[in-house]
Motif scaffolding. Structure first.
Motif, short mmCIF file in Angstrom:
data_model
loop_
_atom_site.label_atom_id
_atom_site.label_comp_id
_atom_site.label_asym_id
_atom_site.label_seq_id
_atom_site.Cartn_x
_atom_site.Cartn_y
_atom_site.Cartn_z
N LEU A 133 -30.92 -53.14 -33.08
CA LEU A 133 -30.18 -51.89 -33.28
C LEU A 133 -31.19 -50.82 -33.67
N LEU A 153 -29.84 -51.69 -28.53
CA LEU A 153 -28.72 -50.77 -28.64
C LEU A 153 -29.10 -49.63 -29.59
N VAL A 155 -28.33 -46.73 -31.90
CA VAL A 155 -27.11 -46.32 -32.62
C VAL A 155 -27.37 -45.12 -33.52
N ILE A 334 -22.13 -52.73 -37.46
CA ILE A 334 -22.39 -53.11 -36.07
C ILE A 334 -23.13 -54.44 -36.02
N LEU A 354 -16.70 -45.49 -33.15
CA LEU A 354 -17.77 -46.13 -32.41
C LEU A 354 -17.18 -47.08 -31.37
N ILE A 356 -18.41 -49.78 -28.56
CA ILE A 356 -19.65 -50.52 -28.32
C ILE A 356 -19.41 -51.69 -27.37
N PHE A 365 -23.00 -47.49 -25.92
CA PHE A 365 -22.66 -47.04 -27.28
C PHE A 365 -22.14 -45.62 -27.20
N ARG A 367 -20.33 -42.57 -29.78
CA ARG A 367 -19.87 -42.12 -31.10
C ARG A 367 -19.07 -40.83 -30.90
#
Length: 385
Positions: A133, A153, A155, A334, A354, A356, A365, A367
């Motif tokens: 992440l 990922l 984030v 997450i 979020l 995902i 991803f 937001r």
């Protein structure tokens, strides 16, 4: 394997936690929990998480400490079955890459880096073999997008993503017509303006980008007068301000209240429940923006659950550090979902809604941040944009 059996009897040193936060001196420190401290039959498997942060960095140390505080506070609320190790990783690309590669041999899930240059080094190295992440977004400023590894990922909070969300918002509500996009020569403002312009295409709104010069933080009076004249003659549907709050205040004072102004979270230097009259900005009343729930939604379920960072009585909370603290909370949530082998999930997070997908196919991803507006000098939530 993501999970591994472990028997542990760790006792945190007295005084480690102060209001839920780990002291700044602690790095490379492990926090763990199991269901059976005596190692009995009901001991549950642990997923090991490495949190890599430049805690001793001059430029990024405060930001890293804020992320760590949020991450560990979230861990304290839902630690069962997980072990977290905080690792000091210097913020130079080479040092971050070395720390990442070493950690990837020992831990199931990696969280970091915090810097774009560190993330670029990791992507270019091509050895992302564990769920990772990233706490920032890839740097595509040179116009060449990198293919992200399937185990990575990103984030991190993204002001460019906020600009794109604002563009979708106004494109739906104000098209057709013209929008003036205002920025200075600051690199982050150029990125925000470009993201907005790219997203607005095809909406029926035409973007006219204007770069305004600052001198000692003040806009040139002649440039402001010219902007006002153009607004009166061309009548744009709205202004998109890729600016900070003080700069937007100057614009608003020069052009008046008639033309709507929209922007991103950088228009909000206040923190949640900051009711100090000296901090309020009544000149921005009516200005609309996006910001994370941690900043604007006091009654959000997750915002009410997690403790805030402790600050000295004589200190003012820093909005950017609050956002990073909130990022730490959601990053842990997450990681917890990934540790549970969930591949498609939603989190009503303190940094936004979020959405995902991770672990099967190409990661994704999203937001979505709540809309807000200045009222009585402070930022309050609106309905969905």
């Amino acid at each position: 394997m993501l999970y591994k059996w472990a028997k542990l009897a760790l006792t945190l040193m007295a005084g480690i936690l102060l209001n839920g936060l780990c002291p700044p001196a602690l790095a490379n420190t492990t926090f763990a929990e199991s269901a059976s401290p005596d190692g009995g039959a009901d001991t549950i498997p642990l997923a090991s998480i490495a949190l890599l942060l430049p805690l001793r960095s001059g430029p990024l140390g405060a930001a890293a400490d804020a992320v760590r505080g949020g991450f560990l506070n979230a861990y304290e609320r839902d630690k069962n079955g997980l072990a977290v190790t905080v690792i000091e990783a210097a913020d130079t690309p080479g040092d971050m890459l070395a720390a990442y590669l070493a950690a990837s041999k020992k831990y199931d899930i990696l969280v970091g880096p915090l810097s774009r240059t560190g993330l670029t080094a990791i992507i270019q190295n091509g050895q992302v073999d564990k769920p990772t992440l990233a706490l920032t977004q890839p740097d595509f400023s040179n116009g060449k997008e990198m293919t992200l590894p399937p185990q990575l990922l990103p984030v991190g909070l993204s002001i460019e993503a906020e600009a794109r969300q604002v563009a979708s918002w106004v494109g739906a509500d104000y098209a057709p017509g013209k929008v003036f996009v205002l920025s200075t020569g600051a690199a982050w403002q150029k990125r925000v303006a470009n993201a907005f312009v790219q997203q607005i295409q095809g909406s029926g709104l035409h973007a006219d980008v204007m770069t305004l010069n600052l001198e000692d933080g003040v806009f040139n009076a002649g440039a402001l007068a010219q902007l006002q004249q153009r607004i009166e003659s061309e009548k744009p549907r709205l202004l998109f301000a890729a600016l900070n709050a003080d700069q937007a205040r100057q614009i608003r004072s020069a052009v008046g209240l008639e033309t709507p102004i929209f922007g991103i979270s950088q228009l909000n230097p206040l923190t949640l429940n900051d009711n100090n009259p000296e901090h309020q900005i009544p000149e921005l009343n009516g200005v609309r923006l996006l910001d994370i729930p941690w900043q604007v939604e006091a009654d959000h379920p997750a915002v009410m659950v997690y403790p805030h960072q402790p600050v000295a009585a004589d200190q003012r909370r820093n909005a950017d550090l609050e956002r990073l603290y909130a990022l730490g909370i959601d990053a842990f949530r997450i990681a917890h979902e990934i540790a549970a082998r969930n591949t498609v999930f939603q989190i009503d997070g303190v940094t936004g809604q979020l959405n995902i997908s991770f672990g099967v196919g190409t990661p994704s991803f999203e937001r979505i941040e709540p809309a807000a507006a200045y009222q009585n000098g402070i930022v309050t939530p609106l309905g969905a944009p």
